[in-house]
Design a protein around this motif. Structure first.
Motif, PDB file in Angstrom:
ATOM      1  N   THR A   4       0.847  -1.193   0.000  1.00 27.02           N
ATOM      2  CA  THR A   4       0.000   0.000   0.000  1.00 27.02           C
ATOM      3  C   THR A   4       0.886   1.248   0.000  1.00 27.02           C
ATOM      4  O   THR A   4       2.075   1.170   0.327  1.00 27.02           O
ATOM      5  N   LYS A   5       0.285   2.388  -0.287  1.00 23.90           N
ATOM      6  CA  LYS A   5       1.019   3.653  -0.224  1.00 23.90           C
ATOM      7  C   LYS A   5       1.312   4.055   1.220  1.00 23.90           C
ATOM      8  O   LYS A   5       2.136   4.930   1.458  1.00 23.90           O
ATOM      9  N   ASP A   6       0.655   3.404   2.176  1.00 24.80           N
ATOM     10  CA  ASP A   6       0.935   3.648   3.601  1.00 24.80           C
ATOM     11  C   ASP A   6       2.035   2.724   4.118  1.00 24.80           C
ATOM     12  O   ASP A   6       2.283   2.664   5.317  1.00 24.80           O
ATOM     13  N   HIS A   7       2.653   1.952   3.226  1.00 26.41           N
ATOM     14  CA  HIS A   7       3.803   1.094   3.532  1.00 26.41           C
ATOM     15  C   HIS A   7       3.453  -0.147   4.346  1.00 26.41           C
ATOM     16  O   HIS A   7       4.251  -0.612   5.151  1.00 26.41           O
ATOM     17  N   GLU A   8       2.251  -0.693   4.097  1.00 29.72           N
ATOM     18  CA  GLU A   8       1.936  -2.013   4.607  1.00 29.72           C
ATOM     19  C   GLU A   8       2.123  -3.017   3.472  1.00 29.72           C
ATOM     20  O   GLU A   8       2.015  -2.661   2.301  1.00 29.72           O
ATOM     21  N   TRP A   9       2.405  -4.254   3.840  1.00 26.90           N
ATOM     22  CA  TRP A   9       2.477  -5.323   2.852  1.00 26.90           C
ATOM     23  C   TRP A   9       1.443  -6.385   3.213  1.00 26.90           C
ATOM     24  O   TRP A   9       1.025  -6.494   4.363  1.00 26.90           O
ATOM     25  N   VAL A  10       1.047  -7.148   2.215  1.00 22.55           N
ATOM     26  CA  VAL A  10       0.112  -8.258   2.421  1.00 22.55           C
ATOM     27  C   VAL A  10       0.532  -9.418   1.523  1.00 22.55           C
ATOM     28  O   VAL A  10       0.857  -9.231   0.355  1.00 22.55           O
ATOM     29  N   ARG A  11       0.574 -10.598   2.128  1.00 26.40           N
ATOM     30  CA  ARG A  11       0.874 -11.831   1.389  1.00 26.40           C
ATOM     31  C   ARG A  11      -0.381 -12.697   1.495  1.00 26.40           C
ATOM     32  O   ARG A  11      -0.780 -13.076   2.600  1.00 26.40           O
ATOM     33  N   LEU A  12      -1.002 -12.983   0.368  1.00 28.68           N
ATOM     34  CA  LEU A  12      -2.254 -13.734   0.343  1.00 28.68           C
ATOM     35  C   LEU A  12      -1.966 -15.194   0.012  1.00 28.68           C
ATOM     36  O   LEU A  12      -1.328 -15.495  -0.991  1.00 28.68           O
ATOM     37  N   THR A 105      -6.748  -7.964  -3.052  1.00 29.42           N
ATOM     38  CA  THR A 105      -5.513  -7.242  -3.371  1.00 29.42           C
ATOM     39  C   THR A 105      -5.637  -6.321  -4.589  1.00 29.42           C
ATOM     40  O   THR A 105      -4.661  -5.696  -4.973  1.00 29.42           O
ATOM     41  N   GLU A 106      -6.837  -6.231  -5.182  1.00 33.65           N
ATOM     42  CA  GLU A 106      -7.016  -5.300  -6.293  1.00 33.65           C
ATOM     43  C   GLU A 106      -6.729  -3.881  -5.820  1.00 33.65           C
ATOM     44  O   GLU A 106      -7.145  -3.478  -4.745  1.00 33.65           O
ATOM     45  N   GLY A 107      -5.999  -3.137  -6.623  1.00 28.66           N
ATOM     46  CA  GLY A 107      -5.677  -1.761  -6.272  1.00 28.66           C
ATOM     47  C   GLY A 107      -4.398  -1.629  -5.450  1.00 28.66           C
ATOM     48  O   GLY A 107      -3.943  -0.523  -5.195  1.00 28.66           O
ATOM     49  N   LEU A 108      -3.819  -2.763  -5.041  1.00 28.15           N
ATOM     50  CA  LEU A 108      -2.545  -2.712  -4.313  1.00 28.15           C
ATOM     51  C   LEU A 108      -1.401  -2.863  -5.311  1.00 28.15           C
ATOM     52  O   LEU A 108      -1.583  -3.365  -6.415  1.00 28.15           O
ATOM     53  N   MET A 109      -0.223  -2.438  -4.906  1.00 26.62           N
ATOM     54  CA  MET A 109       0.941  -2.477  -5.794  1.00 26.62           C
ATOM     55  C   MET A 109       1.714  -3.785  -5.644  1.00 26.62           C
ATOM     56  O   MET A 109       1.779  -4.341  -4.547  1.00 26.62           O
ATOM     57  N   ASP A 110       2.312  -4.243  -6.739  1.00 22.74           N
ATOM     58  CA  ASP A 110       3.254  -5.350  -6.639  1.00 22.74           C
ATOM     59  C   ASP A 110       4.621  -4.760  -6.264  1.00 22.74           C
ATOM     60  O   ASP A 110       4.761  -3.539  -6.109  1.00 22.74           O
ATOM     61  N   ARG A 111       5.626  -5.594  -6.094  1.00 23.49           N
ATOM     62  CA  ARG A 111       6.951  -5.129  -5.641  1.00 23.49           C
ATOM     63  C   ARG A 111       7.525  -4.076  -6.588  1.00 23.49           C
ATOM     64  O   ARG A 111       8.032  -3.049  -6.135  1.00 23.49           O
ATOM     65  N   ALA A 113       6.006  -2.003  -8.666  1.00 20.61           N
ATOM     66  CA  ALA A 113       5.265  -0.743  -8.569  1.00 20.61           C
ATOM     67  C   ALA A 113       5.560  -0.044  -7.245  1.00 20.61           C
ATOM     68  O   ALA A 113       5.683   1.186  -7.204  1.00 20.61           O
ATOM     69  N   TYR A 114       5.695  -0.820  -6.166  1.00 22.72           N
ATOM     70  CA  TYR A 114       6.008  -0.227  -4.866  1.00 22.72           C
ATOM     71  C   TYR A 114       7.402   0.402  -4.887  1.00 22.72           C
ATOM     72  O   TYR A 114       7.595   1.520  -4.402  1.00 22.72           O
ATOM     73  N   ASP A 115       8.374  -0.304  -5.462  1.00 19.06           N
ATOM     74  CA  ASP A 115       9.728   0.249  -5.564  1.00 19.06           C
ATOM     75  C   ASP A 115       9.730   1.536  -6.380  1.00 19.06           C
ATOM     76  O   ASP A 115      10.410   2.502  -6.032  1.00 19.06           O
ATOM     77  N   GLN A 116       8.938   1.568  -7.446  1.00 15.63           N
ATOM     78  CA  GLN A 116       8.824   2.775  -8.266  1.00 15.63           C
ATOM     79  C   GLN A 116       8.175   3.899  -7.435  1.00 15.63           C
ATOM     80  O   GLN A 116       8.614   5.055  -7.485  1.00 15.63           O
ATOM     81  N   TYR A 117       7.146   3.560  -6.671  1.00  9.49           N
ATOM     82  CA  TYR A 117       6.487   4.537  -5.797  1.00  9.49           C
ATOM     83  C   TYR A 117       7.488   5.116  -4.793  1.00  9.49           C
ATOM     84  O   TYR A 117       7.535   6.340  -4.579  1.00  9.49           O
TER      85      TYR A 117
END
Length: 121
Positions: A4-12, A105-111, A113-117
């Motif tokens: 997320t943009k709030d810097h949480e991660w989720v593994r489903l 997980t729709e709308g969340l970033m993959d690794r 995209a997160y690194d780019q963010y």
């Protein structure tokens, strides 16, 4: 793993989401001295504050990246909050949530995209 943009991660895995804060967030916080994880049975909506992490610098809310019911809080963090700094995207997880939406997980970033963010901050 999603972010997320709030810097949480989720593994489903199936309908169980393991949630924590990213290495970036742990590094920004500095030495973590206290973690409050949610109790099993707590219902959370996507975006709800569901945990607290405190460091020598600040206290921060942790937001649920998915909706569902908490099935386990990481009790080990109460006695070893430094685990969040040592392994934020592994053993430093905060909670396991049984997700209520298959498209959690729709709308969340993959690794990537997160690194780019992170590069844009």
């Amino acid at each position: 793993m999603h972010f997320t943009k709030d810097h949480e991660w989720v593994r489903l895995e199936g309908d169980i989401a393991t949630v924590g804060i990213t290495k970036h967030a742990a590094d920004a916080l500095g030495d973590v001295v206290f973690v409050e994880t949610p109790e099993a049975g707590k219902a959370v909506a996507k975006g709800d504050s569901f945990a607290v992490v405190e460091s020598v610098k600040a206290a921060s809310d942790v937001y649920a990246p998915v909706a569902g019911e908490v099935i386990e809080g990481n009790a080990a963090l109460a006695g070893a909050p430094e685990t969040v700094n040592a392994d934020p995207e592994g053993e430093g997880w905060f909670a396991k949530i049984k997700v209520s939406d298959a498209a959690a997980t729709e709308g969340l970033m993959d690794r990537a995209a997160y690194d780019q963010y992170l590069g844009s901050l």
